[in-house]
Scaffold this motif. Structure first.
Motif, PDB file in Angstrom:
ATOM      1  N   VAL A 154      43.933  -7.573 -10.672  1.00  0.00           N
ATOM      2  CA  VAL A 154      44.859  -7.534 -11.461  1.00  0.00           C
ATOM      3  C   VAL A 154      44.660  -9.060 -11.841  1.00  0.00           C
ATOM      4  CG1 VAL A 154      47.827  -7.630 -11.874  1.00  0.00           C
ATOM      5  CG2 VAL A 154      45.839  -5.719 -10.682  1.00  0.00           C
ATOM      6  N   ILE A 155      44.917  -9.515 -12.663  1.00  0.00           N
ATOM      7  CA  ILE A 155      45.814 -11.188 -12.572  1.00  0.00           C
ATOM      8  C   ILE A 155      47.170 -11.865 -13.070  1.00  0.00           C
ATOM      9  CG2 ILE A 155      45.292 -13.251 -14.370  1.00  0.00           C
ATOM     10  CD1 ILE A 155      42.669 -11.721 -14.988  1.00  0.00           C
ATOM     11  N   SER A 156      47.425 -12.093 -12.022  1.00  0.00           N
ATOM     12  CA  SER A 156      48.676 -12.450 -12.021  1.00  0.00           C
ATOM     13  C   SER A 156      49.091 -13.762 -11.588  1.00  0.00           C
ATOM     14  CB  SER A 156      48.936 -11.228 -10.121  1.00  0.00           C
ATOM     15  OG  SER A 156      50.439 -11.857  -9.681  1.00  0.00           O
ATOM     16  N   ARG A 157      50.267 -14.104 -12.162  1.00  0.00           N
ATOM     17  CA  ARG A 157      51.124 -15.405 -11.283  1.00  0.00           C
ATOM     18  C   ARG A 157      51.311 -14.936 -10.244  1.00  0.00           C
ATOM     19  NH1 ARG A 157      55.352 -15.957 -16.491  1.00  0.00           N
ATOM     20  NH2 ARG A 157      53.834 -16.529 -18.227  1.00  0.00           N
ATOM     21  N   GLY A 158      51.694 -14.693  -9.544  1.00  0.00           N
ATOM     22  CA  GLY A 158      51.628 -14.127  -7.618  1.00  0.00           C
ATOM     23  C   GLY A 158      50.197 -15.614  -6.964  1.00  0.00           C
ATOM     24  N   GLN A 159      49.581 -15.166  -7.766  1.00  0.00           N
ATOM     25  CA  GLN A 159      48.297 -15.173  -7.153  1.00  0.00           C
ATOM     26  C   GLN A 159      47.643 -16.950  -7.127  1.00  0.00           C
ATOM     27  OE1 GLN A 159      45.776 -12.496  -9.316  1.00  0.00           O
ATOM     28  NE2 GLN A 159      45.981 -11.025  -6.832  1.00  0.00           N
ATOM     29  N   GLY A 160      48.636 -17.423  -8.276  1.00  0.00           N
ATOM     30  CA  GLY A 160      48.405 -18.654  -9.131  1.00  0.00           C
ATOM     31  C   GLY A 160      47.656 -19.104  -9.868  1.00  0.00           C
ATOM     32  N   ARG A 161      47.288 -17.320 -10.519  1.00  0.00           N
ATOM     33  CA  ARG A 161      46.551 -17.193 -12.434  1.00  0.00           C
ATOM     34  C   ARG A 161      47.247 -17.567 -13.119  1.00  0.00           C
ATOM     35  NH1 ARG A 161      42.157 -13.414 -11.471  1.00  0.00           N
ATOM     36  NH2 ARG A 161      41.215 -14.310 -12.555  1.00  0.00           N
ATOM     37  N   SER A 162      46.406 -17.675 -14.212  1.00  0.00           N
ATOM     38  CA  SER A 162      47.219 -17.147 -15.835  1.00  0.00           C
ATOM     39  C   SER A 162      45.858 -16.504 -16.532  1.00  0.00           C
ATOM     40  CB  SER A 162      46.998 -18.163 -16.173  1.00  0.00           C
ATOM     41  OG  SER A 162      46.075 -19.727 -16.841  1.00  0.00           O
ATOM     42  N   ALA A 174      50.191 -14.711 -25.845  1.00  0.00           N
ATOM     43  CA  ALA A 174      51.048 -14.444 -26.490  1.00  0.00           C
ATOM     44  C   ALA A 174      51.466 -13.827 -25.001  1.00  0.00           C
ATOM     45  CB  ALA A 174      50.654 -13.350 -27.767  1.00  0.00           C
ATOM     46  N   VAL A 175      50.644 -13.208 -24.660  1.00  0.00           N
ATOM     47  CA  VAL A 175      50.814 -12.293 -22.834  1.00  0.00           C
ATOM     48  C   VAL A 175      50.772 -13.031 -22.613  1.00  0.00           C
ATOM     49  CG1 VAL A 175      49.599 -11.823 -21.030  1.00  0.00           C
ATOM     50  CG2 VAL A 175      48.656 -11.204 -23.619  1.00  0.00           C
ATOM     51  N   GLU A 176      50.936 -14.767 -22.231  1.00  0.00           N
ATOM     52  CA  GLU A 176      51.922 -15.633 -21.193  1.00  0.00           C
ATOM     53  C   GLU A 176      53.113 -15.716 -21.588  1.00  0.00           C
ATOM     54  OE1 GLU A 176      51.082 -16.820 -18.418  1.00  0.00           O
ATOM     55  OE2 GLU A 176      48.898 -16.516 -18.515  1.00  0.00           O
ATOM     56  N   GLU A 177      53.232 -15.570 -22.475  1.00  0.00           N
ATOM     57  CA  GLU A 177      54.958 -15.970 -23.539  1.00  0.00           C
ATOM     58  C   GLU A 177      55.937 -14.413 -23.352  1.00  0.00           C
ATOM     59  OE1 GLU A 177      53.445 -17.415 -27.209  1.00  0.00           O
ATOM     60  OE2 GLU A 177      53.369 -19.299 -27.090  1.00  0.00           O
ATOM     61  N   SER A 178      54.766 -13.184 -23.278  1.00  0.00           N
ATOM     62  CA  SER A 178      55.535 -12.317 -22.918  1.00  0.00           C
ATOM     63  C   SER A 178      55.965 -11.875 -21.213  1.00  0.00           C
ATOM     64  CB  SER A 178      54.522 -10.926 -23.194  1.00  0.00           C
ATOM     65  OG  SER A 178      53.786 -11.053 -22.428  1.00  0.00           O
ATOM     66  N   GLU A 179      56.123 -12.036 -20.739  1.00  0.00           N
ATOM     67  CA  GLU A 179      55.947 -12.851 -19.474  1.00  0.00           C
ATOM     68  C   GLU A 179      57.043 -13.526 -18.890  1.00  0.00           C
ATOM     69  OE1 GLU A 179      55.206  -9.861 -17.849  1.00  0.00           O
ATOM     70  OE2 GLU A 179      53.720  -9.370 -19.303  1.00  0.00           O
ATOM     71  N   ARG A 180      57.405 -13.446 -18.034  1.00  0.00           N
ATOM     72  CA  ARG A 180      58.974 -14.388 -17.463  1.00  0.00           C
ATOM     73  C   ARG A 180      59.069 -14.818 -16.401  1.00  0.00           C
ATOM     74  NH1 ARG A 180      59.054 -14.915 -22.270  1.00  0.00           N
ATOM     75  NH2 ARG A 180      60.328 -15.272 -23.841  1.00  0.00           N
ATOM     76  N   ARG A 181      58.578 -13.333 -15.363  1.00  0.00           N
ATOM     77  CA  ARG A 181      58.754 -13.836 -14.017  1.00  0.00           C
ATOM     78  C   ARG A 181      57.706 -14.589 -13.244  1.00  0.00           C
ATOM     79  NH1 ARG A 181      59.225  -7.658 -11.766  1.00  0.00           N
ATOM     80  NH2 ARG A 181      58.727  -8.429 -10.042  1.00  0.00           N
ATOM     81  N   SER A 182      58.210 -15.091 -12.121  1.00  0.00           N
ATOM     82  CA  SER A 182      57.148 -15.944 -11.824  1.00  0.00           C
ATOM     83  C   SER A 182      55.907 -15.284 -10.986  1.00  0.00           C
ATOM     84  CB  SER A 182      57.447 -16.865 -10.791  1.00  0.00           C
ATOM     85  OG  SER A 182      58.262 -16.055  -9.754  1.00  0.00           O
ATOM     86  N   THR A 198      45.254  -5.775 -21.268  1.00  0.00           N
ATOM     87  CA  THR A 198      46.390  -5.912 -21.710  1.00  0.00           C
ATOM     88  C   THR A 198      47.485  -4.815 -21.182  1.00  0.00           C
ATOM     89  OG1 THR A 198      46.678  -4.969 -23.680  1.00  0.00           O
ATOM     90  CG2 THR A 198      46.728  -7.625 -23.689  1.00  0.00           C
ATOM     91  N   THR A 199      49.165  -5.528 -20.557  1.00  0.00           N
ATOM     92  CA  THR A 199      49.302  -4.170 -20.300  1.00  0.00           C
ATOM     93  C   THR A 199      51.064  -3.741 -20.274  1.00  0.00           C
ATOM     94  OG1 THR A 199      50.832  -6.154 -19.061  1.00  0.00           O
ATOM     95  CG2 THR A 199      49.088  -5.661 -17.870  1.00  0.00           C
ATOM     96  N   ARG A 200      51.137  -4.430 -21.776  1.00  0.00           N
ATOM     97  CA  ARG A 200      51.916  -3.930 -21.979  1.00  0.00           C
ATOM     98  C   ARG A 200      51.657  -2.820 -23.381  1.00  0.00           C
ATOM     99  NH1 ARG A 200      57.298  -6.364 -20.962  1.00  0.00           N
ATOM    100  NH2 ARG A 200      57.471  -7.848 -18.955  1.00  0.00           N
ATOM    101  N   PHE A 207      54.647  -8.149 -28.198  1.00  0.00           N
ATOM    102  CA  PHE A 207      54.184  -7.194 -26.760  1.00  0.00           C
ATOM    103  C   PHE A 207      55.664  -6.014 -26.163  1.00  0.00           C
ATOM    104  CE2 PHE A 207      50.722 -10.058 -26.184  1.00  0.00           C
ATOM    105  CZ  PHE A 207      49.448  -8.748 -25.861  1.00  0.00           C
ATOM    106  N   GLY A 208      55.591  -5.161 -25.780  1.00  0.00           N
ATOM    107  CA  GLY A 208      57.504  -4.108 -25.856  1.00  0.00           C
ATOM    108  C   GLY A 208      57.167  -4.040 -24.411  1.00  0.00           C
TER     109      GLY A 208
END
Length: 317
Positions: free
Chosen positions: A10-18, A72-80, A139-141, A148-149
């Protein structure tokens, strides 16, 4: 020899990744992240053979551009700590050429990921170190013409991952069989992959750890240095050292098994000889003709008789 490897991360912002940075690195491209203003430039990275973005139906055509998709993926996600993408790391069979490897991984991504509604970014790597592999970022959505939904929770189920592992095994073996048939490879020289663990297959062997391109590259450079300096190669990374130790333990275990098998066979042979020797003594004491009493001795006598018949002048040829 073909070997199986499929790993999902999983690529996650929580890991400091984009997602933009990961996509730029995998494809060796420049991608500007509109959310952070960071320019990710990996255009000098070596070893990328081919890459392509695959899209399901009814999504914006502009997403065929890698930078547009992952922005577009980055802009669809709001949480840190948002999960931005899932990435599948796949080992490719060395028996296939680059075109066949690409057809294999691209076809698998189309059938197993895109058909479920995911956007898939496929990148194939080969640095010439005997480790061809591919990365498929997904993608995850749910997505459609409006973008994205909602997150699709079915895509993170363990059952799906197990199914993907099986289909990757199936597709690899089909591709290998096609190559073997074309080249006329003998049956005993054909190698296939199996997604099951050694334990699940009933194989008493310790598995090695996947080394990955970074470790392989470091070890390849060390081999070159050793060759140039005329010294014996030894692994320089912890993972390669551990894998070498595992291979040595497996080899020692195999030698031990062979020794045990030889000892058991020798014990059976000595037991047969002892039984037949006692039977010979009884026959001599009772004045009758000796005949073998064990299956092994009878079989050996029949073999000797057949060999004598073949070697006799005028015998069977």
């Amino acid at each position: 020899m073909a070997s199986y490897h499929l790993r999902c991360k999983v690529i996650s912002r929580g890991q400091g990744r984009s997602a933009t940075a990961a996509a730029a690195y995998r494809a060796a491209e420049r991608i500007y992240d509109r959310r952070t203003g960071i320019k990710h430039n990996y255009s000098r990275k070596q070893g990328v053979v081919r890459s392509e973005v695959l899209l399901p139906r009814d999504v914006p055509e502009r997403w065929l551009d890698r930078g547009e998709l992952w922005n577009a993926v980055e802009e669809s996600e709001r949480r840190s700590n948002s999960q931005l993408a899932r990435e599948y790391e796949l080992a490719l069979p060395r028996e296939l050429d680059h075109d066949e490897q690409w057809e294999l991984v691209r076809g698998w991504a189309e059938r197993e990921l895109v058909s479920r509604g995911m956007c898939a970014d496929v990148c194939m790597h080969d640095r010439g170190d005997g480790n061809p592999h591919a990365f498929v970022m997904c993608t995850t959505r749910e997505c459609g013409s409006d973008g994205f939904g909602l997150k699709n929770r079915k895509w993170i189920r363990k059952a799906l991952l197990l199914d993907l592992r099986k289909t990757w095994e199936r597709d690899q073996n089909k591709a290998l069989e096609k190559v073997y048939e074309r080249e006329g490879t003998p049956e005993n020289e054909r190698s296939y992959v199996d997604c099951r663990s050694y334990a699940a297959r009933g194989i008493d062997r310790e598995p090695t750890m996947h080394e990955g391109p970074a470790v392989r590259a470091m070890e390849s450079r060390e081999r070159e240095r050793c060759g140039a300096e005329g010294r014996e190669y030894a692994p320089v990374t912890d993972r390669a050292r551990e894998n070498e130790a595992v291979r040595e333990r497996n080899a020692a275990l195999e030698r031990l098994r062979e020794g045990i098998e030889w000892a058991q066979e020798r014990a059976r042979e000595l037991a047969v000889r002892s039984i037949e020797a006692r039977e010979m003594e009884r026959c001599r004491d009772e004045g009758r003709e000796y005949e073998p009493v064990t299956d092994r001795a009878r079989e050996n006598e029949q073999i000797m008789e057949r060999n004598a018949l073949v070697e006799r002048p005028g015998g069977i040829i």
